[in-house]
Scaffold this motif. Sequence first.
Motif, PDB file in Angstrom:
ATOM      1  N   ALA A  69       0.837  -1.200   0.000  1.00 31.27           N
ATOM      2  CA  ALA A  69       0.000   0.000   0.000  1.00 31.27           C
ATOM      3  C   ALA A  69       0.870   1.248   0.000  1.00 31.27           C
ATOM      4  N   SER A  70       2.073   1.151   0.566  1.00 31.93           N
ATOM      5  CA  SER A  70       2.999   2.287   0.525  1.00 31.93           C
ATOM      6  C   SER A  70       3.420   2.605  -0.902  1.00 31.93           C
ATOM      7  N   ALA A  71       3.636   1.560  -1.694  1.00 35.08           N
ATOM      8  CA  ALA A  71       3.993   1.787  -3.093  1.00 35.08           C
ATOM      9  C   ALA A  71       2.867   2.519  -3.805  1.00 35.08           C
ATOM     10  N   GLU A  72       1.627   2.092  -3.528  1.00 36.95           N
ATOM     11  CA  GLU A  72       0.467   2.765  -4.125  1.00 36.95           C
ATOM     12  C   GLU A  72       0.385   4.217  -3.648  1.00 36.95           C
ATOM     13  N   ALA A  73       0.580   4.416  -2.358  1.00 34.85           N
ATOM     14  CA  ALA A  73       0.453   5.759  -1.784  1.00 34.85           C
ATOM     15  C   ALA A  73       1.531   6.696  -2.324  1.00 34.85           C
ATOM     16  N   VAL A  74       2.757   6.234  -2.397  1.00 31.17           N
ATOM     17  CA  VAL A  74       3.829   7.103  -2.876  1.00 31.17           C
ATOM     18  C   VAL A  74       3.658   7.385  -4.370  1.00 31.17           C
ATOM     19  N   TYR A  75       3.175   6.394  -5.124  1.00 26.72           N
ATOM     20  CA  TYR A  75       2.884   6.615  -6.548  1.00 26.72           C
ATOM     21  C   TYR A  75       1.784   7.662  -6.704  1.00 26.72           C
ATOM     22  N   ASN A  76       0.695   7.490  -5.945  1.00 26.21           N
ATOM     23  CA  ASN A  76      -0.414   8.444  -6.033  1.00 26.21           C
ATOM     24  C   ASN A  76      -0.010   9.832  -5.552  1.00 26.21           C
ATOM     25  N   ARG A  77       0.812   9.898  -4.516  1.00 28.63           N
ATOM     26  CA  ARG A  77       1.277  11.203  -4.047  1.00 28.63           C
ATOM     27  C   ARG A  77       2.082  11.896  -5.152  1.00 28.63           C
ATOM     28  N   GLY A  78       2.878  11.120  -5.876  1.00 28.32           N
ATOM     29  CA  GLY A  78       3.615  11.678  -7.010  1.00 28.32           C
ATOM     30  C   GLY A  78       2.674  12.231  -8.070  1.00 28.32           C
ATOM     31  N   TYR A  79       1.599  11.503  -8.328  1.00 31.75           N
ATOM     32  CA  TYR A  79       0.600  11.955  -9.309  1.00 31.75           C
ATOM     33  C   TYR A  79       0.017  13.307  -8.911  1.00 31.75           C
ATOM     34  N   TYR A  80      -0.348  13.440  -7.637  1.00 28.03           N
ATOM     35  CA  TYR A  80      -0.959  14.697  -7.203  1.00 28.03           C
ATOM     36  C   TYR A  80       0.082  15.815  -7.106  1.00 28.03           C
ATOM     37  N   LYS A  81       1.324  15.464  -6.854  1.00 32.06           N
ATOM     38  CA  LYS A  81       2.379  16.482  -6.903  1.00 32.06           C
ATOM     39  C   LYS A  81       2.533  17.006  -8.329  1.00 32.06           C
ATOM     40  N   MET A  82       2.444  16.106  -9.315  1.00 28.86           N
ATOM     41  CA  MET A  82       2.512  16.563 -10.709  1.00 28.86           C
ATOM     42  C   MET A  82       1.358  17.496 -11.026  1.00 28.86           C
ATOM     43  N   LYS A  83       0.169  17.177 -10.522  1.00 31.28           N
ATOM     44  CA  LYS A  83      -0.985  18.049 -10.758  1.00 31.28           C
ATOM     45  C   LYS A  83      -0.776  19.422 -10.118  1.00 31.28           C
ATOM     46  N   LEU A  84       0.071  19.477  -9.088  1.00 29.86           N
ATOM     47  CA  LEU A  84       0.395  20.747  -8.424  1.00 29.86           C
ATOM     48  C   LEU A  84       1.648  21.394  -9.022  1.00 29.86           C
ATOM     49  N   SER A  85       2.147  20.826 -10.121  1.00 29.48           N
ATOM     50  CA  SER A  85       3.356  21.300 -10.815  1.00 29.48           C
ATOM     51  C   SER A  85       4.624  21.152  -9.973  1.00 29.48           C
ATOM     52  N   ASP A  86       4.613  20.215  -9.032  1.00 36.43           N
ATOM     53  CA  ASP A  86       5.806  19.884  -8.253  1.00 36.43           C
ATOM     54  C   ASP A  86       6.448  18.660  -8.893  1.00 36.43           C
ATOM     55  N   ASN A  87       7.014  18.866 -10.078  1.00 32.53           N
ATOM     56  CA  ASN A  87       7.559  17.746 -10.844  1.00 32.53           C
ATOM     57  C   ASN A  87       8.789  17.134 -10.186  1.00 32.53           C
ATOM     58  N   ARG A  88       9.600  17.946  -9.539  1.00 36.40           N
ATOM     59  CA  ARG A  88      10.777  17.393  -8.847  1.00 36.40           C
ATOM     60  C   ARG A  88      10.346  16.492  -7.684  1.00 36.40           C
ATOM     61  N   GLY A  89       9.343  16.934  -6.942  1.00 38.60           N
ATOM     62  CA  GLY A  89       8.804  16.099  -5.873  1.00 38.60           C
ATOM     63  C   GLY A  89       8.176  14.833  -6.424  1.00 38.60           C
ATOM     64  N   ALA A  90       7.514  14.955  -7.563  1.00 43.49           N
ATOM     65  CA  ALA A  90       6.903  13.791  -8.199  1.00 43.49           C
ATOM     66  C   ALA A  90       7.979  12.792  -8.620  1.00 43.49           C
ATOM     67  N   VAL A  91       9.092  13.281  -9.167  1.00 40.43           N
ATOM     68  CA  VAL A  91      10.187  12.386  -9.574  1.00 40.43           C
ATOM     69  C   VAL A  91      10.682  11.593  -8.367  1.00 40.43           C
ATOM     70  N   GLN A  92      10.820  12.255  -7.224  1.00 42.09           N
ATOM     71  CA  GLN A  92      11.271  11.560  -6.011  1.00 42.09           C
ATOM     72  C   GLN A  92      10.274  10.471  -5.610  1.00 42.09           C
ATOM     73  N   ASP A  93       8.995  10.811  -5.647  1.00 45.92           N
ATOM     74  CA  ASP A  93       7.980   9.831  -5.263  1.00 45.92           C
ATOM     75  C   ASP A  93       7.935   8.664  -6.246  1.00 45.92           C
ATOM     76  N   TYR A  94       7.980   8.963  -7.533  1.00 45.09           N
ATOM     77  CA  TYR A  94       7.957   7.886  -8.521  1.00 45.09           C
ATOM     78  C   TYR A  94       9.191   6.993  -8.386  1.00 45.09           C
ATOM     79  N   SER A  95      10.334   7.586  -8.054  1.00 39.81           N
ATOM     80  CA  SER A  95      11.548   6.791  -7.846  1.00 39.81           C
ATOM     81  C   SER A  95      11.358   5.835  -6.677  1.00 39.81           C
ATOM     82  N   GLN A  96      10.755   6.324  -5.617  1.00 38.55           N
ATOM     83  CA  GLN A  96      10.494   5.481  -4.464  1.00 38.55           C
ATOM     84  C   GLN A  96       9.491   4.371  -4.820  1.00 38.55           C
TER      85      GLN A  96
END
Length: 182
Positions: A69-96
Motif C-alpha cells: 500500500a505504501s507503493a500505491e500511496a507514494v505513486y499516487n502522491r507523485g501523481y498529485y504532486k505533478m498536478k500541483l506542478s511539483d515535478n521534482r517532488g513527483a520524480v522523487q515519489d515515482y523513484s520510491q
Amino acid sequence: FMHGFILFSQQKYDEAIPFFNQASQDSGFRNLKMCYYYRAQCNGELNNNIQAVQDFTKFLNIDNLKTLASAEAVYNRGYYKMKLSDNRGAVQDYSQAIDLYSTALQNEKLPNRNSYLQKLIDAYISRGLAKADIQKYDEAIQDYNEVVKLNPQYALAYRLRGLAEIKKNDKDAGCLELSHAG
C-alpha cells in the motif's frame, strides 16, 4: 471507517471524507493509516490535490514503507504532486514507487504479479513524464528505455521516447521512435 469506506466504494467521495475524519480522531484505531489513505483518495478525486498529498504523507509516515500500500500511496502522491506542478517532488515519489514495486516483484510468491509489473511500468512512464516536464529529456528517455525492457510491445514508451528525442532536437531519432510506436 467502514461507513466511509462504503461511501468511497460508491464514489461518494465528499460524503466519505467526514467519516474518515471522525475515524482518524482515534489515534488507537487499528486502521488509522487507512483513514488517511482513503481520505487522500477522496480528496484526489475531488481535486483537493494539496490535501491528497498531505494525507498520503500521513499514511506513509504511519506505514513506514512496510506494505505494498505504501507503493500505491507514494505513486499516487507523485501523481498529485505533478498536478500541483511539483515535478521534482513527483520524480522523487515515482523513484520510491519504482524501488518498492521492483522489490515486490522479486518475491516469487507475489499474487497478481502482472498487475504489479504494470504498476512498475506506470511508475517509469510517470517519472519519465515528470522528468520531461522539467526538461531532463535524457533521463526521461532512460525511463522509457526501462519500460521497453519490461514490455517491448508497449507502444506508449516508444511514443514518449520519440517526443523526448524531438524535444532534444533529434528529429530523426524522434520520428523513428514515433514510427515504431505506430
